[in-house]
Write a protein that holds these residues in place. Structure first.
Motif, short mmCIF file in Angstrom:
data_model
loop_
_atom_site.label_atom_id
_atom_site.label_comp_id
_atom_site.label_asym_id
_atom_site.label_seq_id
_atom_site.Cartn_x
_atom_site.Cartn_y
_atom_site.Cartn_z
N THR A 147 0.61 -0.73 -0.38
CA THR A 147 -0.04 0.00 0.12
C THR A 147 0.94 1.45 -0.74
O THR A 147 0.92 2.43 -1.16
N LEU A 148 1.88 1.10 0.44
CA LEU A 148 2.78 2.68 0.62
C LEU A 148 3.44 2.57 -0.32
O LEU A 148 3.36 3.97 -0.80
N LEU A 149 3.77 1.64 -1.20
CA LEU A 149 4.54 1.55 -2.43
C LEU A 149 3.88 2.09 -3.28
O LEU A 149 4.10 2.76 -3.86
N GLU A 150 2.23 1.98 -3.19
CA GLU A 150 0.96 2.29 -4.78
C GLU A 150 0.93 3.57 -4.54
O GLU A 150 0.94 4.06 -5.48
N TRP A 151 0.79 4.70 -3.21
CA TRP A 151 0.98 5.86 -3.02
C TRP A 151 1.94 6.57 -2.93
O TRP A 151 2.35 7.39 -3.44
N LEU A 152 3.27 5.79 -3.06
CA LEU A 152 4.33 6.77 -3.50
C LEU A 152 4.20 6.65 -5.06
O LEU A 152 4.59 7.82 -5.83
N LEU A 153 3.87 5.12 -5.66
CA LEU A 153 3.43 5.61 -7.17
C LEU A 153 2.82 6.52 -7.74
O LEU A 153 2.78 7.63 -8.68
N LEU A 154 1.76 6.86 -7.07
CA LEU A 154 -0.09 7.35 -7.57
C LEU A 154 0.76 9.09 -7.28
O LEU A 154 0.35 9.95 -8.04
N THR A 155 1.84 9.38 -6.32
CA THR A 155 1.55 10.73 -6.47
C THR A 155 3.51 11.09 -6.24
O THR A 155 3.27 12.33 -6.38
N GLY A 174 -0.64 14.82 -5.66
CA GLY A 174 0.10 14.33 -5.43
C GLY A 174 1.20 15.60 -6.18
O GLY A 174 0.71 16.91 -6.14
N ARG A 175 2.31 14.55 -6.59
CA ARG A 175 3.38 15.97 -6.38
C ARG A 175 4.05 15.60 -8.02
O ARG A 175 4.75 16.62 -8.72
N LYS A 176 2.95 14.88 -9.04
CA LYS A 176 3.93 14.90 -10.60
C LYS A 176 3.56 15.99 -10.21
O LYS A 176 2.04 16.59 -10.96
N GLY A 177 3.92 16.21 -11.92
CA GLY A 177 3.60 17.13 -12.79
C GLY A 177 4.49 18.63 -12.10
O GLY A 177 4.57 19.66 -13.40
N ARG A 178 4.99 18.25 -11.09
CA ARG A 178 5.67 19.84 -10.85
C ARG A 178 6.64 19.97 -11.69
O ARG A 178 7.44 19.24 -11.70
N GLU A 179 6.74 21.47 -11.72
CA GLU A 179 7.95 21.65 -12.66
C GLU A 179 10.01 22.05 -11.65
O GLU A 179 10.09 21.93 -11.12
N ALA A 180 10.73 21.29 -12.48
CA ALA A 180 11.50 20.88 -12.18
C ALA A 180 12.50 22.83 -12.01
O ALA A 180 12.06 23.40 -13.18
N ILE A 181 13.23 23.11 -11.13
CA ILE A 181 13.85 24.10 -10.58
C ILE A 181 15.24 23.87 -10.84
O ILE A 181 15.98 23.61 -10.52
N GLU A 182 15.42 24.83 -12.00
CA GLU A 182 17.27 25.11 -12.57
C GLU A 182 18.35 26.07 -12.13
O GLU A 182 17.44 27.09 -13.00
N ASP A 183 18.33 27.21 -10.85
CA ASP A 183 18.54 28.22 -10.16
C ASP A 183 19.97 27.58 -10.00
O ASP A 183 21.07 29.05 -9.73
N ASN A 184 20.77 26.70 -10.49
CA ASN A 184 22.49 27.15 -10.24
C ASN A 184 23.14 26.35 -11.31
O ASN A 184 21.93 25.30 -11.98
N PRO A 185 23.74 26.44 -11.54
CA PRO A 185 24.87 25.53 -12.20
C PRO A 185 25.51 24.21 -12.34
O PRO A 185 25.74 23.58 -12.89
N PHE A 186 24.89 23.61 -11.09
CA PHE A 186 25.01 22.38 -10.29
C PHE A 186 24.51 20.69 -9.91
O PHE A 186 24.15 20.45 -11.20
N LEU A 214 11.85 23.42 5.02
CA LEU A 214 10.21 22.35 4.18
C LEU A 214 8.85 23.37 4.12
O LEU A 214 8.45 24.17 4.42
N THR A 215 7.92 22.90 2.96
CA THR A 215 6.56 23.52 2.31
C THR A 215 5.25 22.00 2.42
O THR A 215 5.81 20.67 2.17
N GLY A 216 4.84 22.76 2.77
CA GLY A 216 3.16 22.38 1.89
C GLY A 216 3.65 20.99 3.23
O GLY A 216 3.59 21.12 3.94
N ARG A 217 1.84 20.78 2.58
CA ARG A 217 1.10 19.58 4.05
C ARG A 217 1.08 18.29 3.06
O ARG A 217 1.01 18.62 2.01
N GLY A 218 1.35 17.96 3.82
CA GLY A 218 0.53 15.77 3.45
C GLY A 218 1.37 15.56 2.62
O GLY A 218 2.48 15.42 1.77
N LEU A 219 0.54 14.74 1.43
CA LEU A 219 0.67 14.38 0.12
C LEU A 219 1.90 15.46 -0.56
O LEU A 219 2.58 15.01 -1.84
#
Ligand code: SF4
Ligand code: SF4
Ligand code: FES
Length: 198
Positions: A77-85, A113-125, A155-160
């Motif tokens: 179940t834990l894995l399923e929720w990780l895969l979903l979010t 969930g967090r899927k779909g969030r834009e990646a942040i590229e704000d440094n050269p590394f 940290l920011t945001g809550r829950g999932l």
């Protein structure tokens, strides 16, 4: 001291973590960051109660079970929720575990969930790609008390939807970050990864 693990008598040193005595999956645990027992993947049954193996010390006379049908169902179940979010495309160990446990994330329907969030590229590394973040907090601790003492991550945001960020969401070059790469090293899912590998 002596205890029983999966039906077998065992000898353990004083202060040993159960994680040293059983074979269970882990995600949030890392030897160089604080153990918070967040992901619950390492749960075992101790004298009839659930306990995280990464945060539980062996005790004389303890009876521990690490691979019961109930524990397998829980990990599934834990894995399923990780895969979903979360996008686990750069976490082959979690994918293999999901396969082994016959995870079926679709049975829960759609969840935010967090899927779909834009990646942040704000440094050269390195890139901060929080669509792949499982909120294990290893990076926050590596940057703070665990290794660096720099506190460029929080940290920011809550829950999932919770995930790490910088103070006030500032670009990393505008924080105390010294680009040591420790947060990238401890990230288990490729959410933080060197730009050279992108
Ligand atoms: S690279 Fe920056 S954010 Fe990451 S651990 Fe080092 S100082 Fe902290
Ligand atoms: S970015 Fe990586 S290390 Fe940090 S909380 Fe997310 S998964 Fe864990
Ligand atoms: S590894 Fe033990 S709770 Fe995450």
């Amino acid at each position: 001291m002596r205890l029983k693990v999966d039906g077998k008598e065992m000898e353990a040193r004083e202060g040993a973590l159960l994680l040293e005595l059983v074979q269970v999956p882990t995600l949030c645990h890392h030897p160089h960051t604080e153990t918070r027992g967040l992901c619950r993947l390492c749960l075992v049954e101790v004298d009839g109660r659930l306990s995280p193996a990464c945060a539980t010390e062996a005790r004389e006379g303890m009876e521990v079970w690490s691979d019961t049908p109930g524990l397998r169902a829980l990990r599934k179940t834990l894995l399923e929720w990780l895969l979903l979010t979360t996008d686990l495309s750069l976490a082959p160990e979690l994918q293999a575990l999901a396969l082994a446990l016959e995870a079926e994330p679709g049975r829960w329907g759609e969840v935010p969930g967090r899927k779909g969030r834009e990646a942040i590229e704000d440094n050269p590394f390195f890139l901060r790609d929080y669509a792949k973040c499982v909120n294990c907090r290893r990076c926050v601790d590596a940057c703070g008390d665990g290794i660096m003492g720099v506190y460029a991550l929080t940290l920011t945001g809550r829950g999932l939807l919770a995930h790490p960020t910088t103070p006030l969401d500032r670009p990393l070059p505008e924080t105390p970050c010294v680009f040591c790469g420790n947060c990238v090293q401890v990230c288990p899912t490729g959410a933080l990864r060197p730009l050279t590998e992108v």
